[in-house]
Design a protein around this motif. Structure first.
Motif, mmCIF file in Angstrom:
data_model
loop_
_atom_site.group_PDB
_atom_site.id
_atom_site.type_symbol
_atom_site.label_atom_id
_atom_site.label_comp_id
_atom_site.label_asym_id
_atom_site.label_seq_id
_atom_site.Cartn_x
_atom_site.Cartn_y
_atom_site.Cartn_z
ATOM 1 N N LYS A 40 0.807 -1.137 0.144
ATOM 2 C CA LYS A 40 -0.079 -0.127 -0.047
ATOM 3 C C LYS A 40 1.070 1.255 0.018
ATOM 4 C CE LYS A 40 -3.783 1.728 2.763
ATOM 5 N NZ LYS A 40 -4.052 1.793 3.950
ATOM 6 N N ARG A 41 0.456 2.120 -0.859
ATOM 7 C CA ARG A 41 1.287 3.400 -0.933
ATOM 8 C C ARG A 41 1.004 4.263 0.473
ATOM 9 N NH1 ARG A 41 0.344 8.878 -4.786
ATOM 10 N NH2 ARG A 41 2.440 9.730 -4.344
ATOM 11 N N ASN A 42 2.135 4.846 0.894
ATOM 12 C CA ASN A 42 2.122 5.880 2.069
ATOM 13 C C ASN A 42 1.099 6.849 1.703
ATOM 14 O OD1 ASN A 42 2.475 7.945 3.837
ATOM 15 N ND2 ASN A 42 4.681 7.452 4.274
ATOM 16 N N GLY A 46 0.604 10.940 -1.182
ATOM 17 C CA GLY A 46 -0.525 11.305 -2.071
ATOM 18 C C GLY A 46 -0.797 12.825 -1.700
ATOM 19 N N LYS A 47 -0.669 13.180 -0.640
ATOM 20 C CA LYS A 47 -1.320 14.646 -0.250
ATOM 21 C C LYS A 47 -0.415 15.771 -1.116
ATOM 22 C CE LYS A 47 -2.392 12.783 4.376
ATOM 23 N NZ LYS A 47 -2.153 12.954 5.742
ATOM 24 N N LEU A 48 0.850 15.123 -1.373
ATOM 25 C CA LEU A 48 1.996 16.252 -1.583
ATOM 26 C C LEU A 48 1.302 16.708 -3.144
ATOM 27 C CD1 LEU A 48 5.404 14.420 -0.600
ATOM 28 C CD2 LEU A 48 4.551 16.711 0.119
ATOM 29 N N SER A 173 6.721 18.014 6.795
ATOM 30 C CA SER A 173 5.594 17.873 7.796
ATOM 31 C C SER A 173 4.586 16.954 7.200
ATOM 32 C CB SER A 173 4.895 19.222 8.023
ATOM 33 O OG SER A 173 5.761 20.001 8.728
ATOM 34 N N VAL A 174 4.410 17.177 5.836
ATOM 35 C CA VAL A 174 3.255 16.340 5.098
ATOM 36 C C VAL A 174 3.588 14.832 5.100
ATOM 37 C CG1 VAL A 174 2.092 15.858 2.892
ATOM 38 C CG2 VAL A 174 2.568 18.094 3.636
ATOM 39 N N MET A 175 5.029 14.599 4.633
ATOM 40 C CA MET A 175 5.480 13.330 4.505
ATOM 41 C C MET A 175 5.568 12.409 5.866
ATOM 42 S SD MET A 175 8.928 13.794 2.156
ATOM 43 C CE MET A 175 8.874 13.937 0.603
ATOM 44 N N LEU A 181 -5.224 17.086 4.255
ATOM 45 C CA LEU A 181 -5.207 17.391 2.967
ATOM 46 C C LEU A 181 -5.030 18.872 2.463
ATOM 47 C CD1 LEU A 181 -7.995 15.228 1.634
ATOM 48 C CD2 LEU A 181 -5.637 14.599 1.486
ATOM 49 N N ILE A 182 -4.309 19.161 1.362
ATOM 50 C CA ILE A 182 -4.253 20.594 1.029
ATOM 51 C C ILE A 182 -5.892 21.029 0.534
ATOM 52 C CG2 ILE A 182 -3.858 20.290 -1.436
ATOM 53 C CD1 ILE A 182 -1.578 22.436 -1.095
ATOM 54 N N ASN A 183 -5.806 22.438 0.889
ATOM 55 C CA ASN A 183 -7.178 22.993 0.620
ATOM 56 C C ASN A 183 -6.859 23.776 -0.670
ATOM 57 O OD1 ASN A 183 -8.805 25.371 0.138
ATOM 58 N ND2 ASN A 183 -9.461 25.114 2.457
ATOM 59 N N ASP A 184 -7.578 23.345 -1.613
ATOM 60 C CA ASP A 184 -7.347 23.814 -3.185
ATOM 61 C C ASP A 184 -7.508 25.184 -3.203
ATOM 62 O OD1 ASP A 184 -6.545 21.372 -4.158
ATOM 63 O OD2 ASP A 184 -8.699 20.648 -4.432
#
Ligand code: PL4
Length: 444
Positions: A40-42, A46-48, A173-175, A181-184
Motif C-alpha cells: 500500500k502506498r504511504n 499522495g497529499k503532496l 511535515s506532510v511526509m 489534505l491541501i485546501n485547493d
C-alpha cells in the motif's frame, strides 16, 4: 534428402525467431503495463502537490532549452554556490583524503555525532562557547537534518511555518503525517499553522494572533524573503515559545551574510533560548559546500519534551540509528573552514555574493520594482504589483532567458513575488541586469 534438410533448418529458424519475437512482445507488454506490487502506498505522499519546487524549476528550464537549443540561459534560480572552494579550505579536504591513503591516517566509521575537534571548533568559533561541543551534532547538511527532526517529532505535532518559506519544512511535515489534505482554495495543508510574512508586517509573523503550533520553523536570514530577524523579534519569540511550551527550529543556513551590527547570527545569542530552540546550520553557503555536504544541528541539553525527556537524548538516538557520521574527508575540510585563514576565505566569498545581491537589487529598484532582502542575505524578493509569480517566471524565461524562482513555490504567501539568487557568477548577474533593463524599459 538435401531438400528435406533445408526444409527442417528453415522451419527451425522460423520457429526460433517467432519465439524470440513473441517473448520480446510479452516483455514489452509486461513493462508497459507495469505490474503493481501489493504494498500500500504511504497516503501522506499522495497529499503532496506536484514535484518538489527546485527540480520543477530545473524541469521547466530544460524544457525551454530543449525547444530553444541556442538559448543562453542565465540562472538566478536555485540558491547553489558557483565560486570555487578557496585554497586553504580546499587544502583541508585534500588533507582529509590523503590521510586515508596512509596506515597512520586511515580512519573508518567515525562518531555519528561528528569528530570531537570539529564539534569543539564549531562551538567556540561560531557560537563563542554559548553552547557546548556535546550539543553540536555534525551531519550531511541542514536539509537532511530538517527531515530527521521531523522524523523525531513524529506525526502528532503541529508545525508552524513562515509563509512563504523554504518548502522543505512543509513538505516534510506532510511526509511524516502531521497534516491533512491541501485546501485547493487556500493552497494550505490542514493542520499546519501558516504564518503570513509580507511587507506589511516586515516579513515577521504576528505569533500572538495565530493558532498555537508545537514546533515553529523560523529562518533568518530568510529564504526566500531575504528578511533578517532583529534581536527584539527573537527575544519576543523566545518568551512566546516559553509561555506556550513550543519549540523553535531556527534555520541559520545564511547566518554569515548578516553584516548589520547587532543583528543576531544565532538564536543562542538570545537569553533563555536554550530551553526552547534547536538550530540547524550548514557550511553549504558559507564555503561552497553545497556539493561537499557538511552541516550541523545544535540541540541544547536544557531543551526537554513535555514528559521531561531531554530532546538531545532522542536526537542522539535518531543520529546514531539513521546516520553514520559525516564523511571524514569533509570534516577535515570543515576544520579548515574554522581556522583563521578559512574564516577570512569565507568572508571573501560572502563579500562576493553580497556584491551580486547589491547589483541585482539596484537594478530592480531602478526599474521601479519594490525590492526586499539582498542586504544581509543572498536573496532578493521582488514585488510584482499583483502579477502571478509563475506567469512572471515563464515570461522572464521566455523573453530574457533568465531563470528566477516564483514566490508561490515557497507557499501561498509568496504569490506576487519573485526570488532572485545572488549565488550566480558576477558576469551572470551583470548579464541578467542588462537583459532585465532591455526588457522592462522597452516601450510597450
Ligand atoms: C536546492 C533555509 C537553496 N537541492 O545544503 P544544506 O542541506 O545544508 O542546506 C539546504 C538549505 C537549508 N535551509 C535553507 C535553505 O535555503 C537551504 C538551501 N536552499 C534554495 O535555493 O532555496 C537550495 C535549494 C536544494 C534543496 O532542496 O535544498
Amino acid at each position: 534428402m538435401r531438400f528435406l534438410l533445408i526444409c527442417i533448418t528453415v522451419s527451425f529458424l522460423v520457429h526460433i525467431s517467432s519465439a524470440f519475437t513473441l517473448g520480446a512482445a510479452r516483455y514489452v507488454r509486461t513493462s508497459a503495463l507495469s505490474m503493481s506490487s501489493s504494498v500500500k502506498r504511504n497516503a501522506n505522499f499522495g497529499k503532496l502537490q506536484a514535484g518538489y519546487l527546485f527540480p520543477e524549476i530545473g524541469r521547466r528550464r530544460n524544457e525551454y532549452l530543449a525547444k530553444n537549443p541556442n538559448a543562453e540561459i542565465v540562472s538566478l534560480g536555485i540558491g547553489d554556490t558557483t565560486q570555487p572552494i578557496p585554497p586553504h579550505i580546499l587544502s583541508g579536504l585534500v588533507k582529509g583524503a590523503s590521510q586515508l591513503g596512509t596506515k597512520e591516517g586511515y580512519s573508518g566509521y567515525g562518531a555519528e555525532q561528528g569528530n570531537r575537534m570539529l564539534r569543539e571548533k564549531i562551538a567556540s568559533t561560531l557560537y563563542n562557547d554559548l553552547i557546548g561541543p556535546d550539543e553540536v551534532f555534525c551531519s550531511d547538511g541542514a536539509k537532511c537534518d530538517i527531515s530527521r527532526l521531523q522524523m523525531m517529532f513524529g506525526s502528532e505535532v503541529t508545525s508552524g511555518v513562515q509563509d512563504p518559506s523554504y518548502p522543505v519544512y512543509v513538505d516534510t511535515s506532510v511526509m511524516v503525517g502531521q497534516t491533512g489534505l491541501i485546501n485547493d482554495n487556500t493552497k494550505q495543508f490542514e493542520n499546519i499553522v501558516y504564518m503570513p510574512c509580507n511587507p506589511s508586517n516586515g516579513f515577521w509573523p504576528d505569533f500572538e494572533s495565530l493558532p498555537r503550533a508545537d514546533v515553529y520553523y523560523i529562518c533568518s536570514p530568510n529564504n526566500p524573503t531575504g528578511a533578517v530577524a532583529t534581536r527584539d523579534q527573537l527575544t519576543k519569540l523566545v518568551s512566546f515559545c516559553k509561555k506556550q511550551g513550543s519549540i523553535v527550529v531556527f534555520d541559520a543556513a545564511y547566518a554569515p551574510f548578516i553584516r548589520t551590527p547587532g543583528v543576531p547570527k544565532s538564536i543562542y545569542e538570545i537569553e533563555g533560548s536554550k530551553e526552547v530552540a534547536i538550530e540547524v546550520n550548514s557550511f553549504s553557503k558559507y564555503a561552497g559546500f553545497t556539493g561537499v555536504r557538511l552541516g550541523w544541528t545544535i540541540v541544547p541539553n536544557d531543551l526537554k519534551f513535555s514528559d521531561g525527556t531531554p530532546v538531545r537524548q532522542d536526537w542522539n538516538r535518531v543520529m546514531t540509528t539513521t546516520f553514520n557520521g559525516a564523511s571524514n574527508i569533509v570534516q577535515s575540510g570543515g576544520l579548515a573552514i574554522l581556522d583563521d585563514e578559512g574564516q577570512k576565505e569565507v568572508e571573501t566569498l560572502i563579500d562576493y555574493y553580497l556584491e551580486n545581491a547589491k547589483i541585482l537589487r539596484e537594478c530592480m529598484l531602478e526599474l521601479g520594482f519594490k525590492v526586499h532582502g539582498g542586504t544581509d542575505a543572498p536573496y532578493i524578493f521582488v514585488e510584482l504589483d499583483g502579477k502571478s509569480s509563475w506567469d512572471t517566471f515563464s515570461e522572464l524565461l521566455e523573453s530574457t532567458q533568465v531563470v528566477t524562482i516564483p514566490g508561490a513555490g515557497f507557499g501561498p504567501g509568496g504569490e506576487g513575488f519573485l526570488r532572485m539568487s545572488a549565488f550566480a557568477p558576477r558576469e551572470s548577474c551583470i548579464e541578467a541586469t542588462k537583459r532585465f533593463k532591455e526588457y522592462y524599459k522597452k516601450p510597450s
